[in-house]
Motif scaffolding. Structure first.
Motif, mmCIF file in Angstrom:
data_model
loop_
_atom_site.group_PDB
_atom_site.id
_atom_site.type_symbol
_atom_site.label_atom_id
_atom_site.label_comp_id
_atom_site.label_asym_id
_atom_site.label_seq_id
_atom_site.Cartn_x
_atom_site.Cartn_y
_atom_site.Cartn_z
ATOM 1 N N LEU A 4 17.054 29.431 21.788
ATOM 2 C CA LEU A 4 17.979 28.538 22.491
ATOM 3 C C LEU A 4 19.019 28.042 21.493
ATOM 4 C CD1 LEU A 4 18.966 26.659 24.772
ATOM 5 C CD2 LEU A 4 17.163 25.043 24.103
ATOM 6 N N ILE A 5 20.293 28.301 21.806
ATOM 7 C CA ILE A 5 21.383 27.842 20.928
ATOM 8 C C ILE A 5 22.172 26.773 21.672
ATOM 9 C CG2 ILE A 5 23.455 28.506 19.655
ATOM 10 C CD1 ILE A 5 22.355 31.340 19.432
ATOM 11 N N ASP A 17 24.764 33.838 18.115
ATOM 12 C CA ASP A 17 24.515 34.629 19.323
ATOM 13 C C ASP A 17 24.775 36.114 19.031
ATOM 14 O OD1 ASP A 17 24.228 35.700 21.827
ATOM 15 O OD2 ASP A 17 25.603 34.339 22.826
ATOM 16 N N ARG A 18 25.930 36.399 18.394
ATOM 17 C CA ARG A 18 26.239 37.807 18.080
ATOM 18 C C ARG A 18 25.147 38.403 17.185
ATOM 19 N NH1 ARG A 18 31.847 36.098 18.139
ATOM 20 N NH2 ARG A 18 31.735 35.367 16.003
ATOM 21 N N ARG A 19 24.690 37.623 16.216
ATOM 22 C CA ARG A 19 23.687 38.130 15.262
ATOM 23 C C ARG A 19 22.354 38.414 15.942
ATOM 24 N NH1 ARG A 19 20.576 40.111 12.830
ATOM 25 N NH2 ARG A 19 20.121 40.249 10.593
ATOM 26 N N VAL A 29 18.591 35.613 23.741
ATOM 27 C CA VAL A 29 19.366 34.435 23.354
ATOM 28 C C VAL A 29 19.836 33.689 24.595
ATOM 29 C CG1 VAL A 29 21.461 33.626 22.184
ATOM 30 C CG2 VAL A 29 20.165 35.548 21.231
ATOM 31 N N VAL A 30 19.569 32.390 24.607
ATOM 32 C CA VAL A 30 20.129 31.532 25.659
ATOM 33 C C VAL A 30 21.072 30.570 24.930
ATOM 34 C CG1 VAL A 30 19.648 29.886 27.498
ATOM 35 C CG2 VAL A 30 17.991 31.703 26.975
ATOM 36 N N ARG A 31 22.367 30.790 25.109
ATOM 37 C CA ARG A 31 23.371 29.968 24.411
ATOM 38 C C ARG A 31 24.027 29.045 25.443
ATOM 39 N NH1 ARG A 31 28.785 31.086 23.858
ATOM 40 N NH2 ARG A 31 28.466 33.278 24.404
ATOM 41 N N LEU A 32 23.834 27.736 25.250
ATOM 42 C CA LEU A 32 24.319 26.779 26.247
ATOM 43 C C LEU A 32 25.462 25.934 25.681
ATOM 44 C CD1 LEU A 32 20.945 25.478 27.766
ATOM 45 C CD2 LEU A 32 22.386 27.381 28.544
ATOM 46 N N SER A 33 26.552 25.896 26.428
ATOM 47 C CA SER A 33 27.695 25.067 26.045
ATOM 48 C C SER A 33 27.374 23.601 26.317
ATOM 49 C CB SER A 33 28.929 25.470 26.854
ATOM 50 O OG SER A 33 28.713 25.086 28.201
ATOM 51 N N ARG A 34 28.275 22.742 25.870
ATOM 52 C CA ARG A 34 28.097 21.311 26.111
ATOM 53 C C ARG A 34 28.000 21.001 27.610
ATOM 54 N NH1 ARG A 34 31.814 16.761 23.314
ATOM 55 N NH2 ARG A 34 30.709 14.967 24.071
ATOM 56 N N PHE A 187 31.655 31.859 5.682
ATOM 57 C CA PHE A 187 31.934 32.607 6.917
ATOM 58 C C PHE A 187 30.704 32.539 7.827
ATOM 59 C CE2 PHE A 187 31.853 37.126 8.752
ATOM 60 C CZ PHE A 187 32.546 36.745 9.892
ATOM 61 N N THR A 188 30.932 32.262 9.102
ATOM 62 C CA THR A 188 29.792 32.106 10.029
ATOM 63 C C THR A 188 28.926 33.369 10.100
ATOM 64 O OG1 THR A 188 31.179 32.781 11.895
ATOM 65 C CG2 THR A 188 30.914 30.395 11.532
ATOM 66 N N GLY A 189 29.550 34.543 9.937
ATOM 67 C CA GLY A 189 28.772 35.787 10.013
ATOM 68 C C GLY A 189 27.728 35.848 8.906
#
Ligand code: NAP
Length: 293
Positions: A4-5, A17-19, A29-34, A187-189
């Motif tokens: 969960l992101i 998420d990409r990684r 991956v469950v990526r939740l916005s605000r 770098f985020t990557g």
């Protein structure tokens, strides 16, 4: 593994998420916005944790507007301190491994060498103070949590120094950039790769691997030198001059530390990870943008 992101529209969340969504990664991956999960709501954190039942929570949600925080302290603390505690509490309640992100701005910048985890914190502004309170809230809610302090994060997503330099560099003949604040760009990557190393680490060792870590590339620089490398390596058609200025010539509402480089030796040792030089992250970021040298 199910991850969960939170803070899902942010630059770090997108890279994670990409990684973790790479083909054959074996992760969901469950990526939740605000809008989908506001971490400042304790009940929403708990409800989402119950619904999703993640194995790992990566808390990328944060109030990151360093200058705005000076006049908006309640909101910064509600998200960065209380909210961080709520999501950690929810993660623990479903037995998920909690990974939280903090900042180099917990330090006052008086150190003459990169900061280690045991150095005294003395934030200069509201943002740093709210993030420091968040570290405490996370460990109170979940003593097995991992907190990773990051510095000078950039990517091709969202708004950050690197993107601003590329935009202004193609619009203006001169960029004036402060040269008396030292740190390490990340770098985020590359951060996402390091987090993947942590997540993959043997879960039996999980208890020993909890705690506070600095996570950063190596090679201390300053904002002016960083801007110069961005402009040079991006090979802009008409590269601007990059002029060094002093912090006193560029007043901002929030005071920034004069030195906020982080020493990642503890993370490197715990997770058998080798910090890359920050320049390799810049080349990688530019390559992903399609204009690398
Ligand atoms: N950027 C840096 O240089 C830097 C340096 C050191 C540490 N860090 C830390 O690294 C982490 C990731 O930062 P980042 O650079 O990816 O920041 P970012 O791009 O600003 O992303 C943060 C995300 O959190 C979201 N958010 C804000 N309040 C929220 C709430 N109440 N509930 C859920 N989501 C919320 C934001 O959504 P909205 O945009 O819709 O508000 C935004 O999408 C943060 O913990 C930050 O403190 C960053």
């Amino acid at each position: 593994m199910k991850l969960l992101i939170t803070g899902g529209s942010g630059q770090l969340a997108l890279a994670l998420d990409r990684r973790f969504s790479r083909a054959n990664s074996g992760h969901t991956v469950v990526r939740l916005s605000r809008a989908e999960l506001d971490i400042s709501s304790r009940s929403d954190c708990q409800r989402i944790a119950n619904e999703i039942r993640p194995d790992v929570v990566l808390n990328c949600a944060a109030y990151t507007a360093v200058d705005r925080a000076e006049s908006d302290a309640d909101a910064a603390f509600a998200i960065n301190a209380a909210g961080a505690g709520f999501i950690a509490e929810a993660a623990r309640s479903v037995n998920a491994r909690m990974v939280h992100f903090s900042t180099d701005y917990v330090f006052d910048g008086t150190s003459e060498r990169p900061y280690v985890e045991t150095d005294t914190c003395a934030p200069l502004g509201v943002y740093g103070a709210s993030k420091l309170a968040g570290e405490t809230a996370v460990f109170e809610a979940d003593p097995s949590a991992v907190v990773l302090r990051l510095s000078w994060v950039y990517s091709n997503d969202g708004a950050n120094f690197y993107k601003t330099m590329l935009r202004l560099g193609s619009e203006r003949p001169e960029l004036r950039v402060v040269a008396d604040q030292q740190g390490i760009p990340n770098f985020t990557g590359e951060l996402a790769d390091a987090v993947a190393t942590l997540v993959a680490a043997n879960s039996e060792k999980h208890k020993q691997q909890r705690g506070l870590y600095h996570l950063s590339a190596a090679g201390v620089t300053n904002w002016h030198a960083f801007a110069s490398e961005i402009v040079a390596r991006a090979k802009l058609k008409q590269p601007p001059a990059v002029t060094a200025i002093a912090t006193r010539d560029f007043p901002t509402p929030a005071k920034r530390p004069a030195m906020s480089a982080l020493n990642s030796a503890r993370f490197a040792e715990a997770f058998a990870w080798q910090p890359p030089n920050w320049i390799s992250g810049l080349d990688r970021c530019l390559a992903e943008r399609g204009t690398s040298a």
